[in-house]
Every structure is written in C-alpha cells, then in structure tokens.
Design an enzyme around this catalytic site. Structure first.
Site, PDB file in Angstrom:
ATOM      1  N   ASN A 192       0.868  -1.180   0.000  1.00 35.75           N
ATOM      2  CA  ASN A 192       0.000   0.000   0.000  1.00 35.75           C
ATOM      3  C   ASN A 192       0.902   1.226   0.000  1.00 35.75           C
ATOM      4  OD1 ASN A 192      -1.799   2.035   0.476  1.00 35.75           O
ATOM      5  ND2 ASN A 192      -2.424   1.345   2.513  1.00 35.75           N
ATOM      6  N   LYS A 216       0.130   4.272  -0.157  1.00 29.74           N
ATOM      7  CA  LYS A 216      -0.495   5.442   0.481  1.00 29.74           C
ATOM      8  C   LYS A 216      -0.270   6.691  -0.400  1.00 29.74           C
ATOM      9  CE  LYS A 216      -0.221   3.045   4.836  1.00 29.74           C
ATOM     10  NZ  LYS A 216      -0.101   3.065   6.287  1.00 29.74           N
ATOM     11  N   HIS A 244      -9.386   0.750   5.324  1.00 24.45           N
ATOM     12  CA  HIS A 244      -8.088   0.992   5.974  1.00 24.45           C
ATOM     13  C   HIS A 244      -8.296   1.899   7.193  1.00 24.45           C
ATOM     14  CE1 HIS A 244      -3.995   2.284   6.705  1.00 24.45           C
ATOM     15  NE2 HIS A 244      -3.614   1.209   6.021  1.00 24.45           N
ATOM     16  N   GLU A 273      -6.694   4.335   8.238  1.00 27.61           N
ATOM     17  CA  GLU A 273      -6.543   5.769   7.955  1.00 27.61           C
ATOM     18  C   GLU A 273      -7.836   6.335   7.377  1.00 27.61           C
ATOM     19  OE1 GLU A 273      -2.890   5.342   5.756  1.00 27.61           O
ATOM     20  OE2 GLU A 273      -1.924   4.747   7.630  1.00 27.61           O
ATOM     21  N   GLU A 278      -4.884  -5.277  10.668  1.00 30.52           N
ATOM     22  CA  GLU A 278      -3.849  -4.268  10.895  1.00 30.52           C
ATOM     23  C   GLU A 278      -4.106  -3.565  12.224  1.00 30.52           C
ATOM     24  OE1 GLU A 278      -2.136  -2.948   6.821  1.00 30.52           O
ATOM     25  OE2 GLU A 278      -3.763  -1.617   7.378  1.00 30.52           O
ATOM     26  N   GLY A 337       2.945   2.032  10.826  1.00 28.70           N
ATOM     27  CA  GLY A 337       3.892   3.139  10.651  1.00 28.70           C
ATOM     28  C   GLY A 337       4.640   3.498  11.915  1.00 28.70           C
ATOM     29  N   SER A 377       3.916  -2.391  10.197  1.00 27.79           N
ATOM     30  CA  SER A 377       5.376  -2.445  10.325  1.00 27.79           C
ATOM     31  C   SER A 377       5.974  -3.784   9.895  1.00 27.79           C
ATOM     32  CB  SER A 377       5.805  -2.080  11.756  1.00 27.79           C
ATOM     33  OG  SER A 377       5.392  -0.765  12.059  1.00 27.79           O
TER      34      SER A 377
HETATM   35  O1  LIG Z   1      -1.628  -0.621   4.641  1.00 27.14           O
HETATM   36  C1  LIG Z   1      -0.560  -0.778   5.229  1.00 27.14           C
HETATM   37  C2  LIG Z   1      -0.449  -0.558   6.652  1.00 27.14           C
HETATM   38  O2  LIG Z   1      -1.070   0.617   7.042  1.00 27.14           O
HETATM   39  C3  LIG Z   1       0.902  -0.802   7.252  1.00 27.14           C
HETATM   40  O3  LIG Z   1       1.735   0.299   7.129  1.00 27.14           O
HETATM   41  P1  LIG Z   1       3.265   0.169   7.664  1.00 27.14           P
HETATM   42  O4  LIG Z   1       3.831  -1.076   7.035  1.00 27.14           O
HETATM   43  O5  LIG Z   1       3.937   1.404   7.228  1.00 27.14           O
HETATM   44  O6  LIG Z   1       3.173   0.014   9.149  1.00 27.14           O
END
Ligand SMILES: O=C[C@H](O)COP(=O)(O)O
Length: 253
Positions: free
Chosen positions: A9, A11, A95, A97, A167, A173, A213
C-alpha cells in the site's frame, strides 16, 4: 492450502514517474517468483500509467479506496468501475486511515465493499483495533463489529473475492510490529468469526493478511504462522529492495 498474498500500500507517496520506476523493478523481481500473489496499490493518478508498465506481469494492481456509488455528482470520488477501467483488479477498503482520518463507518465500508464486488473488483478489507481498544479489553468486540458489519450481506461467491487484512492501528507506521503470537491470535479469532458468519469452507479459504510495520526482518516469522496468509505492507513497500525481500519471504505454514 491458501495461496499467500504480499500487497504493498503506497499510500499518498510517489509521483507517476517514481511509481512507474518502482513498479518496473518489482515487475522484474516478481517474474521469477510463483509462491504468492503480488499486489501494489499506487495513488489514483498513477494507476493507468503503472497498469501499462505492468502489462504481461504477474504483479496485480489495486486502488487504495473507492466510492460506494457507480457514477454521478460526487466531486472528488472514484467509482469501482473507474478502477477497473484504469487497470485495477483489487481495491483496499476499510483501511484504518480511512476510518480514523476520513470518518468511514462500518456501514459505509460495507456499502463500498458491495459496490466494488458488484463491479467485479477483488477487495482487500482492512480491520484492526486501536491501542486504547486493546488495552481496555475491547479488541475482540471491535474486530467482531468490523467483520460482521463490514461483510454483512455478502454471498459465499463474493467472499471468494475478499481478502481480509488485520492491521492493529498501534502497529501501523510505528515500527512496533505485533508479535507473531499476537497476530496469530487475532487472525485465528477472525477466521472463527467468518466461520460463524458464513461457514467453515469460506473461513478456511479466506486469506488473512497481517499489516503493521512488516519489514524484511520480521516477514519470515509472521509468514510461518498457520493463520497468517500474507502481508499488507506500507512503509517497506516504497523501497524496491525491501519489498522484493518481503516478496521472497521464507515462511511456510
Ligand atoms: O496498509 C498498510 C499498513 O497501514 C501498514 O503500514 P506500515 O507497514 O507502514 O506500518
């Protein structure tokens, strides 16, 4: 045996040129590997160009969101059919977010999932508890609500085109990964929910990804667990070397 999925992803990162460069590197790496499905989710503006770059590749393309409507006066929205038109096979919905920053409710996410499936897309449906919810013992209730309401009204045939991504919000993150025990426990709980809401066969076939992460250094341990069928990767999917290492995970379950 469930076929693993490694999804990136991206983002709100990367220009069109940067997205094409990364997609090109991943396409080359994916050509030699057949132990999993690979999916990348660039920003809307890069989708069609990246789709052209991925012609003939086993790397699949995903949107990061879509509308629950098919067309009309909805300024700023993108319909599921438009993602298909741009070359996507998948869309990420629910998601954290989107839930936290854009106020998406379980009901809206359910409407989006239905619209996406009806249009012919496959869905990566995200769920997960916040740290406060975990620490106050509400984790199972939250996951249960997200799953029950998010997947309400779907048929068994439609569930065949759904992938769930667990998640935990506190691990996204932050560099703070859930331990493989914590992830396995949540995944096993979610699989049980699906068995109750649909049936055992649907739950056994459902692929449940872990996100939060995921890095080259922890992917193997996560992928070795029985109920972890893949990873939804954020930060580490933006770097070709890191994501290629994750695509080449060594875990077996
Ligand atoms: O969609 C992916 C997740 O929000 C994980 O993000 P991350 O790997 O940066 O923690």
């Amino acid at each position: 045996m469930r076929r693993p999925v490694i999804a990136g992803n991206w983002k709100m990162h990367k220009t069109i040129a940067e997205a094409v460069e990364l997609a090109g590197a991943l396409k080359q790496a994916a050509a030699g590997i057949d132990h999993a499905d690979f999916i990348i989710a660039p920003v809307f503006t890069a989708l069609a160009t990246v789709a052209a770059e991925l012609q003939g590749s086993n790397l699949k393309l995903s949107g990061q969101n879509c509308s629950d409507k098919s067309s009309g006066a909805f300024t700023g929205e993108v319909a599921p059919q438009m993602l298909l038109d741009a070359g996507c096979s998948h869309v990420i919905l629910g998601h954290s977010e989107r839930r936290q920053l854009f106020g998406e409710s379980n009901d809206l996410i359910n409407a989006k999932i239905r619209a996406a499936l009806t249009a012919g897309l496959r869905v990566i449906f995200c769920i997960g508890e916040t740290l406060a919810e975990r620490e106050t013992g509400r984790m199972y209730d939250v996951l249960s609500e997200q799953v029950t309401q998010g997947l309400a009204g779907l048929s068994e045939e439609q569930m065949d085109r759904v992938i769930v991504a667990y998640e935990p919000v506190w691990a996204i993150g932050t560099g703070k990964t859930a331990t493989s025990d914590q992830a396995e426990e949540a995944h096993s709980f979610v699989r049980g929910l699906i068995a109750g809401q649909f049936n055992l066969q649907v739950s056994e076939q459902l692929r449940i990804l872990y996100g939060g992460s995921v890095k080259p250094g922890n992917v193997d341990e996560l992928m070795a667990r029985d109920n972890i069928d893949g990873a939804l990767v954020g930060g580490a999917s933006l770097n070709a070397d890191d994501f290629i290492r994750i695509m080449n995970f060594n875990g077996t379950n």
